[in-house]
Design a protein around this motif. Structure first.
Motif, short mmCIF file in Angstrom:
data_model
loop_
_atom_site.label_atom_id
_atom_site.label_comp_id
_atom_site.label_asym_id
_atom_site.label_seq_id
_atom_site.Cartn_x
_atom_site.Cartn_y
_atom_site.Cartn_z
N ALA A 29 -23.33 24.72 74.46
CA ALA A 29 -23.70 25.84 75.10
C ALA A 29 -25.27 26.23 74.82
O ALA A 29 -25.77 25.86 73.76
N ASP A 30 -25.46 27.01 75.71
CA ASP A 30 -27.12 27.42 75.71
C ASP A 30 -27.31 28.25 74.49
O ASP A 30 -28.49 28.14 73.82
N SER A 31 -26.20 28.85 74.07
CA SER A 31 -26.30 30.12 72.94
C SER A 31 -26.65 29.48 71.67
O SER A 31 -27.12 30.08 70.85
N ALA B 80 -9.53 18.52 70.88
CA ALA B 80 -9.32 17.01 71.19
C ALA B 80 -8.67 16.55 72.45
O ALA B 80 -7.84 17.47 72.97
N ARG B 81 -9.39 15.71 73.26
CA ARG B 81 -8.91 15.28 74.41
C ARG B 81 -8.96 13.54 74.57
O ARG B 81 -9.87 13.11 73.78
N SER B 82 -7.57 13.06 74.88
CA SER B 82 -7.44 11.89 74.58
C SER B 82 -7.90 10.84 75.90
O SER B 82 -8.14 9.74 75.65
N SER B 83 -8.43 11.56 77.05
CA SER B 83 -8.65 10.57 78.02
C SER B 83 -10.14 10.90 78.44
O SER B 83 -10.76 11.85 78.07
N ASN B 84 -10.70 10.08 79.23
CA ASN B 84 -12.24 9.94 79.54
C ASN B 84 -12.66 10.99 80.36
O ASN B 84 -11.81 11.67 81.35
N LEU B 85 -13.84 11.58 79.96
CA LEU B 85 -14.14 12.67 80.96
C LEU B 85 -15.70 12.86 80.82
O LEU B 85 -16.10 12.79 79.68
N ALA B 86 -16.52 13.03 81.72
CA ALA B 86 -17.99 13.37 81.69
C ALA B 86 -18.19 14.46 80.41
O ALA B 86 -17.62 15.53 80.52
N THR B 87 -19.01 14.35 79.67
CA THR B 87 -19.29 15.32 78.80
C THR B 87 -19.58 16.80 78.97
O THR B 87 -18.95 17.70 78.58
N SER B 88 -20.27 16.70 80.29
CA SER B 88 -20.58 18.19 80.98
C SER B 88 -19.40 18.74 81.34
O SER B 88 -19.28 19.94 81.60
N ASN B 89 -18.45 18.16 81.38
CA ASN B 89 -16.81 18.82 81.97
C ASN B 89 -16.16 19.11 80.72
O ASN B 89 -15.04 19.63 81.01
N LEU B 90 -16.83 18.92 79.45
CA LEU B 90 -15.89 19.23 78.31
C LEU B 90 -15.98 20.79 77.83
O LEU B 90 -15.65 21.06 76.69
N ALA B 91 -16.70 21.50 78.80
CA ALA B 91 -16.91 22.86 78.25
C ALA B 91 -15.66 23.70 78.62
O ALA B 91 -15.55 24.92 78.21
N LYS C 239 -27.83 25.84 71.21
CA LYS C 239 -28.57 24.86 71.65
C LYS C 239 -29.90 24.98 70.65
O LYS C 239 -30.56 25.90 70.71
N GLY C 240 -30.21 23.81 70.00
CA GLY C 240 -31.32 23.97 69.04
C GLY C 240 -31.10 24.54 67.53
O GLY C 240 -31.74 24.36 66.71
N ARG C 241 -29.77 24.91 67.45
CA ARG C 241 -29.35 25.78 66.12
C ARG C 241 -28.10 24.84 65.58
O ARG C 241 -28.11 24.65 64.14
N PHE C 242 -27.15 24.50 66.51
CA PHE C 242 -26.01 23.89 66.00
C PHE C 242 -26.04 22.38 66.61
O PHE C 242 -26.76 21.90 67.47
N THR C 243 -25.44 21.42 65.74
CA THR C 243 -25.48 20.06 65.62
C THR C 243 -23.90 19.57 65.50
O THR C 243 -23.23 19.72 64.42
N ILE C 244 -23.32 18.95 66.73
CA ILE C 244 -22.08 18.39 66.55
C ILE C 244 -22.07 16.70 66.27
O ILE C 244 -23.05 16.16 66.82
N SER C 245 -21.38 16.32 65.32
CA SER C 245 -21.32 14.76 64.94
C SER C 245 -19.86 14.33 64.63
O SER C 245 -19.16 15.28 64.47
N ARG C 246 -19.65 13.26 64.43
CA ARG C 246 -18.32 12.76 64.05
C ARG C 246 -18.41 11.66 63.01
O ARG C 246 -19.40 10.66 63.25
N ASP C 247 -17.52 11.42 62.44
CA ASP C 247 -17.36 10.07 61.61
C ASP C 247 -16.13 9.50 61.91
O ASP C 247 -14.88 10.07 61.50
#
Length: 127
Positions: A61-63, A98-109, A65-73
């Motif tokens: 989200a724009d609010s 969590a979403r189990s099926s494929n979707l473009a990242t920009s549609n995950l909002a 961006k630059g302050r938060f970082t998402i990551s996974r292990d």
């Protein structure tokens, strides 16, 4: 049945940092698209960040961006949200999804794109 548990939320002063964690009990966690959302008191749940299964793509989200970082292990079935330069307006209950099926990242909002949700963890930023 997929279960999810967030942790790491607490009271912090403005300008501080927190790292949220979300552990997912799913055998195929590595295939899930993951997102973080937040909901402030009296407001609708809003998108914060999302990440693909391979972590090659992230979206913010724009609010935040630059302050938060998402990551996974994927070896630990865990997704993280590193939050820096926190502001009072970041105060909210933070949820992982969590979403189990494929979707473009920009549609995950959108909240409607996700299959499973955690119970949330409270983040409070004091001024």
């Amino acid at each position: 049945q997929v279960q999810m548990a967030e942790s790491g939320g607490e009271l912090v002063q403005a300008g501080g940092s927190l790292r949220l964690s979300c552990v997912v009990s799913a055998r195929t966690f590595s295939r899930y698209r993951m997102g973080w959302f937040r909901q402030a008191l009296g407001k609708e749940r809003e998108f914060v960040a999302a990440i693909t299964w391979s972590a090659t793509s992230t979206y913010y989200a724009d609010s935040v961006k630059g302050r938060f970082t998402i990551s996974r292990d994927n070896a630990k079935n865990t997704v993280y949200l590193q939050m820096n330069s926190l502001k009072p307006e970041d105060t909210a209950v933070y949820y992982c999804a969590a979403r189990s099926s494929n979707l473009a990242t920009s549609n995950l909002a959108s909240t409607s794109r996700y299959d499973y949700w955690g119970q949330g963890t409270q983040v409070t930023v004091s001024s």
